[in-house]
Motif scaffolding. Structure first.
Motif, PDB file in Angstrom:
ATOM      1  N   ILE A  12      41.060  30.089  48.626  1.00  0.00           N
ATOM      2  CA  ILE A  12      40.835  31.086  49.629  1.00  0.00           C
ATOM      3  C   ILE A  12      41.841  31.926  50.178  1.00  0.00           C
ATOM      4  O   ILE A  12      41.821  32.990  50.263  1.00  0.00           O
ATOM      5  CB  ILE A  12      40.514  30.072  51.033  1.00  0.00           C
ATOM      6  N   LEU A  13      42.979  31.209  49.980  1.00  0.00           N
ATOM      7  CA  LEU A  13      44.467  32.122  50.197  1.00  0.00           C
ATOM      8  C   LEU A  13      44.452  33.071  49.078  1.00  0.00           C
ATOM      9  O   LEU A  13      44.928  34.476  49.213  1.00  0.00           O
ATOM     10  CB  LEU A  13      45.539  31.383  50.046  1.00  0.00           C
ATOM     11  N   GLN A  14      44.284  32.926  48.095  1.00  0.00           N
ATOM     12  CA  GLN A  14      44.285  34.026  46.772  1.00  0.00           C
ATOM     13  C   GLN A  14      43.163  35.002  46.995  1.00  0.00           C
ATOM     14  O   GLN A  14      43.497  36.079  46.781  1.00  0.00           O
ATOM     15  CB  GLN A  14      44.067  33.202  45.447  1.00  0.00           C
ATOM     16  N   VAL A  15      41.976  34.715  47.457  1.00  0.00           N
ATOM     17  CA  VAL A  15      41.225  35.678  47.665  1.00  0.00           C
ATOM     18  C   VAL A  15      41.511  36.502  48.916  1.00  0.00           C
ATOM     19  O   VAL A  15      41.214  37.686  48.687  1.00  0.00           O
ATOM     20  CB  VAL A  15      39.596  35.087  47.913  1.00  0.00           C
ATOM     21  N   ASN A  16      41.989  36.003  49.745  1.00  0.00           N
ATOM     22  CA  ASN A  16      42.667  36.874  51.019  1.00  0.00           C
ATOM     23  C   ASN A  16      43.623  37.691  50.524  1.00  0.00           C
ATOM     24  O   ASN A  16      43.730  38.728  50.959  1.00  0.00           O
ATOM     25  CB  ASN A  16      42.961  35.887  51.968  1.00  0.00           C
ATOM     26  N   ARG A  17      44.497  37.176  49.578  1.00  0.00           N
ATOM     27  CA  ARG A  17      45.588  38.073  49.213  1.00  0.00           C
ATOM     28  C   ARG A  17      45.108  39.313  48.463  1.00  0.00           C
ATOM     29  O   ARG A  17      45.580  40.589  48.305  1.00  0.00           O
ATOM     30  CB  ARG A  17      46.646  37.560  48.339  1.00  0.00           C
ATOM     31  N   ASP A  18      43.685  38.953  47.450  1.00  0.00           N
ATOM     32  CA  ASP A  18      43.536  39.781  46.737  1.00  0.00           C
ATOM     33  C   ASP A  18      42.641  41.133  47.728  1.00  0.00           C
ATOM     34  O   ASP A  18      42.545  42.072  47.259  1.00  0.00           O
ATOM     35  CB  ASP A  18      42.331  39.467  45.797  1.00  0.00           C
ATOM     36  N   LEU A  19      41.881  40.552  48.494  1.00  0.00           N
ATOM     37  CA  LEU A  19      41.150  41.574  49.649  1.00  0.00           C
ATOM     38  C   LEU A  19      42.213  42.329  50.278  1.00  0.00           C
ATOM     39  O   LEU A  19      41.838  43.536  50.661  1.00  0.00           O
ATOM     40  CB  LEU A  19      40.378  40.656  50.560  1.00  0.00           C
ATOM     41  N   PHE A  20      43.517  41.904  50.610  1.00  0.00           N
ATOM     42  CA  PHE A  20      44.330  42.683  51.332  1.00  0.00           C
ATOM     43  C   PHE A  20      44.971  43.727  50.406  1.00  0.00           C
ATOM     44  O   PHE A  20      45.073  44.899  50.776  1.00  0.00           O
ATOM     45  CB  PHE A  20      45.592  41.886  51.810  1.00  0.00           C
ATOM     46  N   ILE A  21      45.334  43.420  49.187  1.00  0.00           N
ATOM     47  CA  ILE A  21      45.693  44.367  48.326  1.00  0.00           C
ATOM     48  C   ILE A  21      44.726  45.336  47.871  1.00  0.00           C
ATOM     49  O   ILE A  21      44.724  46.799  47.990  1.00  0.00           O
ATOM     50  CB  ILE A  21      46.107  43.514  46.739  1.00  0.00           C
ATOM     51  N   LEU A  22      43.367  45.007  48.025  1.00  0.00           N
ATOM     52  CA  LEU A  22      42.279  45.946  47.853  1.00  0.00           C
ATOM     53  C   LEU A  22      42.273  46.878  48.901  1.00  0.00           C
ATOM     54  O   LEU A  22      41.907  48.204  48.735  1.00  0.00           O
ATOM     55  CB  LEU A  22      41.103  45.292  47.254  1.00  0.00           C
ATOM     56  N   GLU A  23      42.209  46.207  50.106  1.00  0.00           N
ATOM     57  CA  GLU A  23      42.090  47.210  51.374  1.00  0.00           C
ATOM     58  C   GLU A  23      43.220  48.184  51.480  1.00  0.00           C
ATOM     59  O   GLU A  23      43.044  49.417  51.574  1.00  0.00           O
ATOM     60  CB  GLU A  23      42.226  46.285  52.438  1.00  0.00           C
ATOM     61  N   GLU A  24      44.452  47.820  51.087  1.00  0.00           N
ATOM     62  CA  GLU A  24      45.407  48.611  51.051  1.00  0.00           C
ATOM     63  C   GLU A  24      45.578  49.899  49.880  1.00  0.00           C
ATOM     64  O   GLU A  24      45.678  50.917  50.235  1.00  0.00           O
ATOM     65  CB  GLU A  24      46.946  47.931  50.586  1.00  0.00           C
ATOM     66  N   ASP A  25      44.760  49.489  48.851  1.00  0.00           N
ATOM     67  CA  ASP A  25      44.628  50.501  47.966  1.00  0.00           C
ATOM     68  C   ASP A  25      43.446  51.582  48.255  1.00  0.00           C
ATOM     69  O   ASP A  25      43.689  52.894  47.986  1.00  0.00           O
ATOM     70  CB  ASP A  25      44.139  49.965  46.383  1.00  0.00           C
ATOM     71  N   LEU A  26      42.534  51.088  48.986  1.00  0.00           N
ATOM     72  CA  LEU A  26      41.324  51.951  49.310  1.00  0.00           C
ATOM     73  C   LEU A  26      41.961  52.869  50.730  1.00  0.00           C
ATOM     74  O   LEU A  26      41.197  53.956  50.566  1.00  0.00           O
ATOM     75  CB  LEU A  26      40.125  51.022  49.712  1.00  0.00           C
ATOM     76  N   LEU A  27      42.664  52.121  51.625  1.00  0.00           N
ATOM     77  CA  LEU A  27      43.071  53.120  52.560  1.00  0.00           C
ATOM     78  C   LEU A  27      44.116  54.088  52.291  1.00  0.00           C
ATOM     79  O   LEU A  27      44.161  55.095  53.019  1.00  0.00           O
ATOM     80  CB  LEU A  27      43.326  52.152  53.736  1.00  0.00           C
ATOM     81  N   PHE A  28      45.120  53.655  51.385  1.00  0.00           N
ATOM     82  CA  PHE A  28      46.079  54.590  51.139  1.00  0.00           C
ATOM     83  C   PHE A  28      46.479  54.514  49.555  1.00  0.00           C
ATOM     84  O   PHE A  28      47.329  54.054  48.961  1.00  0.00           O
ATOM     85  CB  PHE A  28      47.568  53.835  51.638  1.00  0.00           C
ATOM     86  N   PRO A  29      45.329  55.465  49.157  1.00  0.00           N
ATOM     87  CA  PRO A  29      45.533  55.666  47.580  1.00  0.00           C
ATOM     88  C   PRO A  29      46.971  56.228  47.021  1.00  0.00           C
ATOM     89  O   PRO A  29      47.356  57.079  47.948  1.00  0.00           O
ATOM     90  CB  PRO A  29      44.382  56.364  47.215  1.00  0.00           C
ATOM     91  N   SER A  30      47.472  55.896  45.874  1.00  0.00           N
ATOM     92  CA  SER A  30      48.856  56.199  45.548  1.00  0.00           C
ATOM     93  C   SER A  30      48.861  57.801  45.360  1.00  0.00           C
ATOM     94  O   SER A  30      49.801  58.273  45.475  1.00  0.00           O
ATOM     95  CB  SER A  30      49.291  55.619  44.569  1.00  0.00           C
TER      96      SER A  30
END
Length: 145
Positions: A12-30
């Motif tokens: 669950i912690l790993q899925v939460n980390r992956d979702l956070f990284i995905l959210e950051e990439d979607l909200l603030f694309p490089s």
């Protein structure tokens, strides 16, 4: 049973980390990301109170400092003021700094930077430092390469 629960918690912690990284990439694309940081040289003749940021004359961020934040910055911390998106092209960043200046008077100064936003992330630093000769604070915006 205990081991299964522990394994499930870790997943669950790993899925939460992956979702956070995905959210950051979607909200603030490089490709459109802009980051603004502030560094503050501890000054005996200036105490930082707040900073307002504007992009293209539109207010985007306003931050008032706590004693704890100022103490951290006096020890050398660099604070992220803003992360957001800007389209490719010409832009202007204005930083308005308020605080208590020499002789305990209210102090308000603005500094601006015209920059070209190309593809990829942009990093800008607001540097607040003192001039020992004039006993006045100085403000400048610097683009990181």
């Amino acid at each position: 049973m205990q081991q299964e629960m522990q394994d499930l918690k870790e997943k669950i912690l790993q899925v939460n980390r992956d979702l956070f990284i995905l959210e950051e990439d979607l909200l603030f694309p490089s490709s459109t990301q802009v980051n603004v940081f502030v560094s503050y040289d501890s000054l005996e003749y200036f105490q930082l109170d707040g900073i307002t940021l504007k992009f293209n004359d539109r207010p985007i961020s306003n931050h008032l400092y706590t004693e704890r934040e100022l103490a951290a910055m006096n020890r050398g911390a660099v604070q992220r003021l803003f992360t957001g998106n800007l389209p490719v092209g010409e832009h202007e960043l204005i930083a308005i700094v308020t605080g208590i200046g020499p002789q305990g008077r209210d102090y308000r100064r603005a500094v601006s930077l015209d920059f070209d936003k190309s593809s990829g992330s942009k990093y800008i630093e607001l540097i607040i430092e003192g001039d020992e000769y004039t006993k006045q604070p100085g403000f400048r915006l610097k683009q990181w390469e």
